[in-house]
Every structure is written in C-alpha cells, then in structure tokens.
Design a protein around this motif. Structure first.
Motif, PDB file in Angstrom:
ATOM      1  N   GLU A 336     -12.820   8.729  11.639  1.00 54.83           N
ATOM      2  CA  GLU A 336     -12.765   7.470  12.380  1.00 54.83           C
ATOM      3  C   GLU A 336     -11.888   7.593  13.629  1.00 54.83           C
ATOM      4  OE1 GLU A 336     -12.609   3.676  10.191  1.00 54.83           O
ATOM      5  OE2 GLU A 336     -12.389   4.929   8.405  1.00 54.83           O
ATOM      6  N   CYS A 339     -10.082   1.767  16.325  1.00 52.51           N
ATOM      7  CA  CYS A 339     -11.013   0.653  16.531  1.00 52.51           C
ATOM      8  C   CYS A 339     -10.979   0.189  17.978  1.00 52.51           C
ATOM      9  CB  CYS A 339     -10.663  -0.519  15.613  1.00 52.51           C
ATOM     10  SG  CYS A 339     -10.941  -0.155  13.863  1.00 52.51           S
ATOM     11  N   TRP A 352     -16.186  -6.241   9.316  1.00 54.64           N
ATOM     12  CA  TRP A 352     -16.079  -4.856   9.820  1.00 54.64           C
ATOM     13  C   TRP A 352     -16.068  -3.864   8.664  1.00 54.64           C
ATOM     14  CZ3 TRP A 352     -15.834  -2.897  14.846  1.00 54.64           C
ATOM     15  CH2 TRP A 352     -15.483  -1.558  14.952  1.00 54.64           C
ATOM     16  N   SER A 353     -15.322  -4.175   7.614  1.00 54.00           N
ATOM     17  CA  SER A 353     -15.180  -3.261   6.488  1.00 54.00           C
ATOM     18  C   SER A 353     -16.505  -3.022   5.776  1.00 54.00           C
ATOM     19  CB  SER A 353     -14.147  -3.810   5.495  1.00 54.00           C
ATOM     20  OG  SER A 353     -14.055  -2.976   4.365  1.00 54.00           O
ATOM     21  N   LYS A 356     -18.816  -1.007   8.070  1.00 54.07           N
ATOM     22  CA  LYS A 356     -18.368   0.388   8.164  1.00 54.07           C
ATOM     23  C   LYS A 356     -18.724   1.156   6.896  1.00 54.07           C
ATOM     24  CE  LYS A 356     -14.230   1.537   7.068  1.00 54.07           C
ATOM     25  NZ  LYS A 356     -12.756   1.672   7.005  1.00 54.07           N
ATOM     26  N   ARG A 360     -21.149   4.494   6.542  1.00 53.51           N
ATOM     27  CA  ARG A 360     -20.711   5.767   5.946  1.00 53.51           C
ATOM     28  C   ARG A 360     -21.619   6.168   4.789  1.00 53.51           C
ATOM     29  NH1 ARG A 360     -14.540   6.186   4.638  1.00 53.51           N
ATOM     30  NH2 ARG A 360     -15.067   4.228   3.602  1.00 53.51           N
ATOM     31  N   LEU A 392     -17.730   3.849  15.463  1.00 49.05           N
ATOM     32  CA  LEU A 392     -16.750   4.138  14.417  1.00 49.05           C
ATOM     33  C   LEU A 392     -16.124   5.519  14.561  1.00 49.05           C
ATOM     34  CD1 LEU A 392     -18.744   2.684  11.394  1.00 49.05           C
ATOM     35  CD2 LEU A 392     -16.541   1.819  12.203  1.00 49.05           C
ATOM     36  N   SER A 662     -25.427  -3.524  10.119  1.00 51.51           N
ATOM     37  CA  SER A 662     -24.110  -3.224  10.684  1.00 51.51           C
ATOM     38  C   SER A 662     -23.977  -3.601  12.157  1.00 51.51           C
ATOM     39  CB  SER A 662     -23.786  -1.738  10.494  1.00 51.51           C
ATOM     40  OG  SER A 662     -24.770  -0.923  11.094  1.00 51.51           O
ATOM     41  N   ILE A 665     -20.539  -4.198  14.269  1.00 52.20           N
ATOM     42  CA  ILE A 665     -19.662  -3.133  14.760  1.00 52.20           C
ATOM     43  C   ILE A 665     -19.874  -2.886  16.258  1.00 52.20           C
ATOM     44  CG2 ILE A 665     -19.187  -0.654  14.605  1.00 52.20           C
ATOM     45  CD1 ILE A 665     -19.390  -0.962  11.545  1.00 52.20           C
TER      46      ILE A 665
END
Length: 680
Positions: A336, A339, A352-353, A356, A360, A392, A662, A665
């Motif tokens: 990463e 940000c 965001w979490s 992300k 992944r 990211l 997503s 992001i």
C-alpha cells in the motif's frame, strides 16, 4: 499477434503418462456460434493431481539461479521440501505464460530436490483454460548462466484427492482428501521414488510460451480471531473475508473423517452457511491416517468462517486432536502507498476498508470479479478494480497484463471477449466498448506511449467491429452478436425501457450501447492525438446524433431508446460520463433524486458523471448516503469486503466479495485532489 514473442526453450513439454496420447481439444469459439460442438473429454483425466520430481546436483552454491517454469493448468513449487511459489497466471495455449523464479536462496551445494505439484482441472469455466486435455510442465534452471535441467523427470499421480461434485459454475471441485493414500514425504530429497515412472515428452505439444509480465501471487498466514467448541466440532472466525486455503494438523486414527464447512456468514451462532448465497457449496471432507496429519488442500476458496465437524463425539477418546488452524491468504503483491486522502468520518473509513479488502481479495493472477463463484477476469470489472488497485498500491503491472489478456481474446472475436483468459466463452458488448477507455486510463497512470501504440490496433478492431451496426445517422442498433448488459442484476437497471434478454438483445436502437459506442470513439481519437497519428474525427457528429435521438428538451434528460419516453439513471449517467449532454441539462439533479438505483459496477460511472457535471460534493454525498443502495448498507449488514450488490438480498446469488463495488477508492482520491473540505 504482434505483442506475442515466443521464447526459445532447450527442454520440451513433459506430461503425465495418461495425457501422452490425449488429443488437445479446440475449445475457443464465439459464444453464439451455432456450429460449435463441445468435443468429448476423458472423464478419468478430470481433477488430475500430478507430482513431478527432479534431483539437481550442484558443485557449489550458485551465485544466481533462475528457474523458468510453466505448467498447465497450475503448479505449486517446492525446493528441498520448502514451498517456493505457485503459478502461472491463466492464459491461452497460443500465448501461454511462464514464470521466472529466483531459486538462489533455496539451493545449496550438493544434492537438491525440485518437487512440483501440477493440477489439471478438466472443466470449462472462467477460472482456467482447462477442459482441453493440455497438461504437464516445462522447466529450465540457469545456475550462474548454465542450464542444468534435462527432460529426465519422475512423476506419479497424487491419489489422495477425489471429489463428489463441482462447485458454482463448474469453477472447482469439492475436495475429498484421504491421508491414507498420500505419498508422504514426496517433496523431500530422501524420499524413495524408485517406483515412480519417467514423465514422457508431449511430442505434439502446442503451447507457445511467453513471459508472465506480473509477479506471482504471494501468501501470508492468517489465524482465527475467535475459536469455539461446538457440540460436534469447532467453529473458527478469521475476522474478515479471505481468499486462500485452510490448513490444520490432526492426530487421529485411520479412517477418522472430518467434514469441513466454509462460508462468508453464519447460519446460526454455531453453524456456518456453507451452502452460500453466491451459489457455492463449500463442503469438503478430510479422511485421516494413523498418527499426525497435515491438511493440504490445493484449490482456494473465499470465506471468513470455517466449521470442523467430527464423525465421532468430540469428547470421545477416538476423536482426533486438532491444532494449528490457519489460512494461507493469497493475493497479488499488495504494497500500500499512503492514502490520497484523510478523513475523520468513520463511515468513509469503513467504506474505504471494505473496498480495499475486496480489491486485495479479487486481485490474484488476474483481476477476478469474485474469488468464489466465477473466479474470472471480466473486461468491464477491470475498469473499476484496476483503477482502485492503482490508487491503493501504485501498481500498474496487473492492469497492463489484463489489457494484454483481452487483446489476446481478439483471436476469437475482433470485438473482444468479455472474459479472458479462460475457455468459457462469454461476450458482452458494453464491456468491449470500455476497452479504449481502459487503455487511456493506463496511459494516464504510466505515460507508456509504446504500449498505447501496441494496443491501439485492438481498440480500432473493436471500433470496426461495432461500426457494422451503424444506422445512417451513425447510431448503432440491433447489436445482437453480443449481450447488451446495461447493468447487472436486472432489478437494478432503474426500469431501463428496452428489451435486454441474455444473450440476444431485442430489436431497436437504445441509449446506453450508443453512449458507450461514442465514448469509445472519443477515446480512440484521444489516443491517436497522443500518438500523433492521423484519425478521422467522428465523435462530435455522433454526439449530435445522440442528442437528436435521445435528448428530451422538455425534461433536460436523455431517454432510454428512440421510441421510449422513459429516462433511467443509466441513460443519463453514461451520457454524462462521456460528456454527451448539452448545456442546460438536468442530469445532476436527476441523479441526486434517483440516488444509486443501479448496480454497484455502474456506480463508478454515476459518481464520475457528477464530478464531470461540476458536482463533486454530490458525488461525495452519494458515496456516504444511508439508503438501501449504499456502501453504508453493506457495512450495516456486517461486510468486511464490498458486496456484489448493495445488500445481501438485492441479487439472487450475491457474492459478498466483489471488487467491482470499489468505485469509492478512485473517486475519493480524485475528490481529495479537488481539495474538498470533507477530505483533507
């Protein structure tokens, strides 16, 4: 194809004896080709686990040792008993990827053992280019510049793996692993392989090998955050969705059976929902040998919870003793970067979490739409996931590889396939038309003009393919050779007023396919300008035809088709995304009234439409909205990764890990650049 450069190899392709005389099957075809007939496949070759061994003797520990290796469908490599890596990335036989692996840290002076587990699945799906009876491996080891490997390898079949059914869309088999049939110690140097056979050379092998342009996936150990005993076994919670393989140790008696359930959620406080809502039945069995056993599944799954069920009472003296629960969490290397924004809003941090984590999990050897049901790389999803991965991590290698993968699919159709690679043939017009936008996005990240120039012919091939559907005014209609998606699932199309059965669209001229067609023309014109290449401009005239055909002056909105008075979110969001709307339009206000009454994938275009209409604060408001169509809804339902739809019940087979959701992001990163007060 001009971007494929075959590599010369000293060694030849090896296979298991059962595959030596098996004909290689031709499976690539247009989705709607009425003349294609699926060739017969030998049943005994499906779910075939092969083990290969090769001893390497070194006079000195090498200063530099590089292994070139590929396998079909997939390998896991061990050196001197230690796991090293796995691969290759899925690819077509005419441009088959190989890996270059640095073995310097793994080799020593004297005797060394290479041990390779090769898996051939044998099903036609999105996950592998399998079902074609191509199996085996090729390898060369260069130690200090000298190639050391010959073609004299030993092989055996791993008999402990069997199955009872396939999972989801024939994505994988369930795994019934019988430790009593396992060749224990086969990875080690001192293992007795005297009864193994020599691996034959596949004389008519047709793989054309090219270097894989990305690193292999990495693995990291994850341990349960909560373990609890149940009436009939154990329940493990790993705290979040993970893509990988679960392992543990068990001391038991021969014939003890453990049933393993995996799931994204719980059925009750003591049971995992293993018949998952995403249409995966994640139930495996593990049959023990006497003494200590170690579970080694081969195929990965996507799950949060594991339940272990005993065949005997857990407190019985005959019950196995379990230990060392863990998951080998696999994903594309994910370093990463800081940000692009900071926020004090806990909702935005939560959004965001989960986005992300979805990126992944879905970034494997390719950008997967989900790592459970399909395990496939979809061209449309790439728009969102590749953009998010760049934000990211700053990585563009996987993006570049994906663009290459889809360029390779033009061997099947110059208008490009919707899934690539893979032997499952699916075509979606909307996704093909997004390819030039993706090329521009990659160029904006990298400034790589050479790659842009190499890929331009494929973008132009898409343009020429869809030109055949043009009317006299330049708009396209009756694009019946590919599915017209507009959005998915169907219930999130905001009542788009056009007949969209799968895969053949209804008659007529509709909005979204034309907005994407004109956007495609815009992107190609911009690419040509960047490359100083001649190009006849078409997009400006097409924009005027689009406005004449679809724009309602009275409402300031676009309609869904030439004969409809209905204005959907989709008919307006895609038009605004590509700047097709005239001055004085009412699209931004319309979007805010509608909210995100679309699929999570289309939210990317809705949010960027607002930014391009000069309403960035409204884009932020939609990201943080609390309606049933929101990332807030996912969080309220306990999401640890972004869902395939806004809520678990908003699609009949919702995956709870889908990176096409997503969009926040990249959008939040771009909003931060606008120095919005909400983001600093």
């Amino acid at each position: 194809m001009n971007n494929i450069i075959a590599q010369k190899w000293q060694n030849r392709w090896l296979c298991s004896p059962e595959f030596h005389d098996a004909p290689q099957l031709a499976l690539l075809h247009r989705q709607l080709d009425p003349n294609f007939k699926m060739p017969p496949h030998r049943e005994e070759l499906k779910n075939y686990h092969a083990l290969f061994r090769k001893k390497v003797v070194l006079a000195n520990a090498p200063k530099r040792a590089l292994l070139r290796i590929s396998a079909d469908d997939y390998y896991k490599l061990y050196v001197n008993g230690q796991f090293v890596t796995q691969g290759p990335a899925n690819s077509y036989a005419f441009c088959y990827y190989y890996n270059v692996v640095d073995l310097t840290p793994w080799l020593r002076q004297g005797n060394n053992q290479l041990a390779i587990h090769v898996y051939y699945q044998g099903l036609v799906n999105r996950a592998y280019n399998s079902g074609d009876q191509r199996q085996g491996l090729i390898a060369e080891l260069f130690a200090d510049g000298v190639q050391l490997l010959d073609e004299d390898w030993l092989c055996a079949r791993a008999e402990e793996y069997s199955y009872s059914r396939t999972i989801a869309y024939d994505t994988q088999f369930d795994e019934i692993i019988d430790e009593r049939r396992k060749l224990h110690g086969w990875k080690l140097l001192d293992y007795d392989d005297s009864d193994w056979c020599k691996a034959p050379v596949k004389e008519n092998d047709d793989h054309i090998l090219i270097p894989q342009p990305t690193p292999n996936v990495v693995t990291e150990l994850r341990f349960p955050v909560q373990t609890s005993r149940t009436e009939n076994g154990w329940l493990l919670d790993f705290g979040e969705e993970l893509t990988g393989t679960f392992s543990m140790k068990a001391v038991g008696k021969a014939g003890n059976v453990l049933t393993l359930h995996f799931g994204e959620e719980l059925e009750s406080s003591s049971a995992v929902r293993y018949e998952m809502r995403c249409n995966c039945n994640y139930e495996d069995r593990w049959i023990l040998a006497d003494g200590e056993n170690e579970l080694e599944p081969f195929e990965y799954k996507c799950f949060r919870y594991v339940q272990i069920l005993f065949s005997t009472a857990p407190e019985s003296p005959d019950a196995p003793r379990l230990s060392e629960f863990k998951v080998n969490f696999r994903h594309y290397p994910f370093a990463e970067v800081p940000c692009a924004f900071q926020t004090d809003d806990p909702l935005v941090r939560g959004i965001w979490s989960i986005c992300k984590n979805a990126v992944r999990n879905c970034s494997q050897e390719a950008f997967l739409d989900c790592p459970s049901r399909e395990k496939g790389q979809y061209l449309g999803d790439l728009t969102v996931t590749a953009h998010a991965l760049y934000c990211l991590t700053g990585d563009t290698k996987l993006f570049k590889k994906a663009l290459l993968d889809f360029s390779h699919s033009t061997v099947i159709c110059p208008g490009m396939m919707a899934v690539a690679p893979g032997n499952f043939m699916q075509e979606i017009a909307d996704f093909s038309l997004l390819y030039p936008y993706q090329l521009l996005l990659y160029y904006r990240f990298t400034g790589d003009k050479e790659f842009l120039r190499d890929m331009l012919p494929y973008a132009q091939g898409i343009s020429e393919y869809f030109d055949r559907f043009r009317r006299e005014d330049g708009l396209i209609e009756n694009v019946k050779t590919k599915w017209n998606l507009v959005d998915w699932p169907q219930n999130l199309r905001d009542n788009y007023d056009f007949d969209l059965p799968q895969p053949v669209v209804g008659d007529g001229c509709h909005n979204v396919i034309n907005a994407l067609y004109i956007g495609m023309k815009q992107c190609i014109e911009e690419i040509c300008k960047i490359l100083d290449l001649p190009c006849t401009p078409q997009s400006a005239a097409l924009r005027q035809a689009f406005i004449r055909g679809f724009y309602n002056e009275a409402t300031g909105l676009f309609t869904d088709s030439l004969v409809s008075s209905h204005s959907s979110l989709h008919a307006n969001a895609f038009a605004a995304f590509y700047g097709l709307a005239p001055e004085g339009n009412q699209i931004a206000d319309f979007i805010m009234r509608k909210g995100l009454c679309c699929g999570v994938f289309v939210s990317y275009f809705v949010l960027y439409a607002l930014i391009r209409l000069g309403r960035p604060q409204d884009a932020y408001a939609l990201i943080t909205n609390h309606s049933e169509h929101s990332w807030y809804e996912m969080l309220q339902e306990g999401a640890t990764t972004a869902y395939e739809a806004w809520g678990k019940d908003q699609k009949w087979n919702t995956s709870l890990c889908h990176a096409w959701a997503s969009a926040p992001i990249p959008v939040l990163c771009d909003l931060a650049k606008l120095k919005m007060p909400s983001l600093r």
